[in-house]
Write a protein that holds these residues in place. Structure first.
Motif, PDB file in Angstrom:
ATOM      1  N   MET A 261     -11.087  -8.473   1.908  1.00 17.17           N
ATOM      2  CA  MET A 261     -11.635  -7.233   1.365  1.00 17.17           C
ATOM      3  C   MET A 261     -13.057  -7.387   0.840  1.00 17.17           C
ATOM      4  O   MET A 261     -13.583  -6.485   0.199  1.00 17.17           O
ATOM      5  N   ASP A 262     -13.683  -8.522   1.118  1.00 13.13           N
ATOM      6  CA  ASP A 262     -15.062  -8.768   0.699  1.00 13.13           C
ATOM      7  C   ASP A 262     -15.192  -8.542  -0.810  1.00 13.13           C
ATOM      8  O   ASP A 262     -15.915  -7.668  -1.267  1.00 13.13           O
ATOM      9  N   ALA A 263     -14.435  -9.324  -1.565  1.00 17.16           N
ATOM     10  CA  ALA A 263     -14.368  -9.146  -3.016  1.00 17.16           C
ATOM     11  C   ALA A 263     -14.425 -10.508  -3.694  1.00 17.16           C
ATOM     12  O   ALA A 263     -14.506 -11.545  -3.044  1.00 17.16           O
ATOM     13  N   ASP A 264     -14.333 -10.489  -4.996  1.00 20.73           N
ATOM     14  CA  ASP A 264     -14.358 -11.683  -5.830  1.00 20.73           C
ATOM     15  C   ASP A 264     -12.969 -11.839  -6.454  1.00 20.73           C
ATOM     16  O   ASP A 264     -12.328 -10.850  -6.789  1.00 20.73           O
TER      17      ASP A 264
ATOM     18  N   MET B  59     -11.521  -4.724  -8.600  1.00 17.58           N
ATOM     19  CA  MET B  59     -10.575  -4.914  -9.673  1.00 17.58           C
ATOM     20  C   MET B  59      -9.177  -4.503  -9.208  1.00 17.58           C
ATOM     21  O   MET B  59      -8.546  -3.647  -9.783  1.00 17.58           O
ATOM     22  N   PRO B  60      -8.708  -5.100  -8.140  1.00 14.42           N
ATOM     23  CA  PRO B  60      -7.410  -4.713  -7.592  1.00 14.42           C
ATOM     24  C   PRO B  60      -6.245  -5.187  -8.466  1.00 14.42           C
ATOM     25  O   PRO B  60      -6.374  -6.152  -9.227  1.00 14.42           O
ATOM     26  N   TYR B  61      -5.153  -4.476  -8.329  1.00 17.18           N
ATOM     27  CA  TYR B  61      -3.901  -4.903  -8.944  1.00 17.18           C
ATOM     28  C   TYR B  61      -2.862  -4.892  -7.843  1.00 17.18           C
ATOM     29  O   TYR B  61      -2.527  -3.829  -7.306  1.00 17.18           O
ATOM     30  N   LEU B  62      -2.347  -6.059  -7.499  1.00 12.99           N
ATOM     31  CA  LEU B  62      -1.410  -6.230  -6.404  1.00 12.99           C
ATOM     32  C   LEU B  62      -0.056  -6.601  -6.989  1.00 12.99           C
ATOM     33  O   LEU B  62       0.117  -7.692  -7.539  1.00 12.99           O
ATOM     34  N   GLN B  63       0.927  -5.682  -6.863  1.00  9.59           N
ATOM     35  CA  GLN B  63       2.245  -5.866  -7.455  1.00  9.59           C
ATOM     36  C   GLN B  63       3.274  -6.083  -6.360  1.00  9.59           C
ATOM     37  O   GLN B  63       3.481  -5.198  -5.533  1.00  9.59           O
ATOM     38  N   PHE B  64       3.902  -7.234  -6.369  1.00  9.10           N
ATOM     39  CA  PHE B  64       4.947  -7.552  -5.404  1.00  9.10           C
ATOM     40  C   PHE B  64       6.302  -7.350  -6.051  1.00  9.10           C
ATOM     41  O   PHE B  64       6.583  -7.932  -7.102  1.00  9.10           O
TER      42      PHE B  64
ATOM     43  N   ASP C 293      -3.057  -1.482  -5.679  1.00 11.46           N
ATOM     44  CA  ASP C 293      -4.031  -0.562  -6.276  1.00 11.46           C
ATOM     45  C   ASP C 293      -5.411  -1.163  -6.048  1.00 11.46           C
ATOM     46  O   ASP C 293      -5.709  -2.249  -6.569  1.00 11.46           O
ATOM     47  N   ILE C 294      -6.235  -0.469  -5.273  1.00  8.96           N
ATOM     48  CA  ILE C 294      -7.548  -0.991  -4.915  1.00  8.96           C
ATOM     49  C   ILE C 294      -8.616   0.079  -5.129  1.00  8.96           C
ATOM     50  O   ILE C 294      -8.311   1.262  -5.255  1.00  8.96           O
ATOM     51  N   ARG C 295      -9.868  -0.368  -5.146  1.00  7.93           N
ATOM     52  CA  ARG C 295     -10.973   0.589  -5.219  1.00  7.93           C
ATOM     53  C   ARG C 295     -11.119   1.301  -3.880  1.00  7.93           C
ATOM     54  O   ARG C 295     -10.963   0.707  -2.819  1.00  7.93           O
ATOM     55  N   ARG C 296     -11.432   2.561  -3.946  1.00 16.04           N
ATOM     56  CA  ARG C 296     -11.669   3.381  -2.762  1.00 16.04           C
ATOM     57  C   ARG C 296     -12.878   2.857  -1.994  1.00 16.04           C
ATOM     58  O   ARG C 296     -13.821   2.361  -2.576  1.00 16.04           O
ATOM     59  N   GLY C 297     -12.842   2.956  -0.666  1.00  9.75           N
ATOM     60  CA  GLY C 297     -14.016   2.640   0.129  1.00  9.75           C
ATOM     61  C   GLY C 297     -13.777   1.719   1.312  1.00  9.75           C
ATOM     62  O   GLY C 297     -14.588   1.690   2.229  1.00  9.75           O
ATOM     63  N   ARG C 298     -12.686   0.957   1.304  1.00  8.59           N
ATOM     64  CA  ARG C 298     -12.427   0.069   2.438  1.00  8.59           C
ATOM     65  C   ARG C 298     -11.965   0.873   3.645  1.00  8.59           C
ATOM     66  O   ARG C 298     -11.307   1.895   3.506  1.00  8.59           O
TER      67      ARG C 298
ATOM     68  N   LEU D 274      -6.781 -14.574  -0.482  1.00  9.24           N
ATOM     69  CA  LEU D 274      -6.665 -13.779   0.741  1.00  9.24           C
ATOM     70  C   LEU D 274      -7.280 -12.400   0.559  1.00  9.24           C
ATOM     71  O   LEU D 274      -8.004 -11.906   1.433  1.00  9.24           O
ATOM     72  N   TYR D 275      -7.028 -11.793  -0.593  1.00 11.45           N
ATOM     73  CA  TYR D 275      -7.616 -10.489  -0.884  1.00 11.45           C
ATOM     74  C   TYR D 275      -9.146 -10.582  -0.871  1.00 11.45           C
ATOM     75  O   TYR D 275      -9.828  -9.765  -0.251  1.00 11.45           O
ATOM     76  N   ALA D 276      -9.678 -11.586  -1.545  1.00 11.62           N
ATOM     77  CA  ALA D 276     -11.132 -11.749  -1.612  1.00 11.62           C
ATOM     78  C   ALA D 276     -11.728 -11.919  -0.218  1.00 11.62           C
ATOM     79  O   ALA D 276     -12.752 -11.312   0.112  1.00 11.62           O
TER      80      ALA D 276
END
Length: 123
Positions: A32-35, A1-6, A65-70, A27-29
Motif C-alpha cells: 500500500m506504499d505506506a510506513d 494509519m490503518p487498523y487491520l483487525q483479524f 480500516d484504511i485511508r481513502r485513495g488506494r 506486507l501492508y507497507a
C-alpha cells in the motif's frame, strides 16, 4: 494509519500472533506504499464466525480500516497477499477467508502525535 483487525475461529498463541502481526504490517507497507510506524494490527481469536462458503475448517475475516485513495487493484493485491500469508501461517484455505475494506478520510485517523492526511500516490 490503518487498523487491520483479524477475527479467527481458532486460538493463536501469543508468539505466533506477534510474528504474524509484524508480517502483516510489513506486507501492508509494501503493498500500500505506506510506513509501518502507524500501522495497527489486532487479532481477535477463538470467536464464533459464520462465513457461508467456508468449509468445516478454520475461518479468518479481516476488517481493514484504511485511508481513502488506494486503487481497487492495490486493495485487491493486498487482500490476496494477506490471504496467502494467512494460509501459510495458519493453514486456512482461501475459501475460508474474507477481507473487508472500510475507507476513511485521512483526518478520521489519528494518533497521539498527529492527525492523518489524505493518501495520494505521490505521498
Amino acid at each position: 494509519m490503518p487498523y487491520l483487525q483479524f477475527d479467527t475461529d481458532f486460538e493463536i498463541l501469543d508468539a505466533a500472533a506477534a510474528g504474524f502481526e509484524r508480517a502483516v504490517a510489513e506486507l501492508y507497507a509494501e503493498q500500500m506504499d505506506a510506513d509501518t510506524s502507524y500501522t495497527a494490527v489486532a487479532i481477535r481469536d477463538d470467536l464464533s464466525i459464520h462465513l457461508g462458503r467456508a468449509e468445516d475448517e478454520r475461518t479468518v475475516v479481516l476488517k481493514a480500516d484504511i485511508r481513502r485513495g488506494r486503487t481497487d487493484e492495490r486493495k485487491r493485491n493486498l487482500a490476496l497477499a494477506i490471504m496467502d500469508l494467512v494460509a501459510a501461517s495458519f493453514n486456512v484455505p482461501a475459501e475460508n477467508q474474507k477481507v473487508v475494506f472500510t475507507e476513511h478520510d485521512g483526518n478520521q485517523m489519528m494518533g497521539s502525535d498527529r492527525v492523518g492526511e489524505d493518501w495520494s500516490e505521490t505521498e
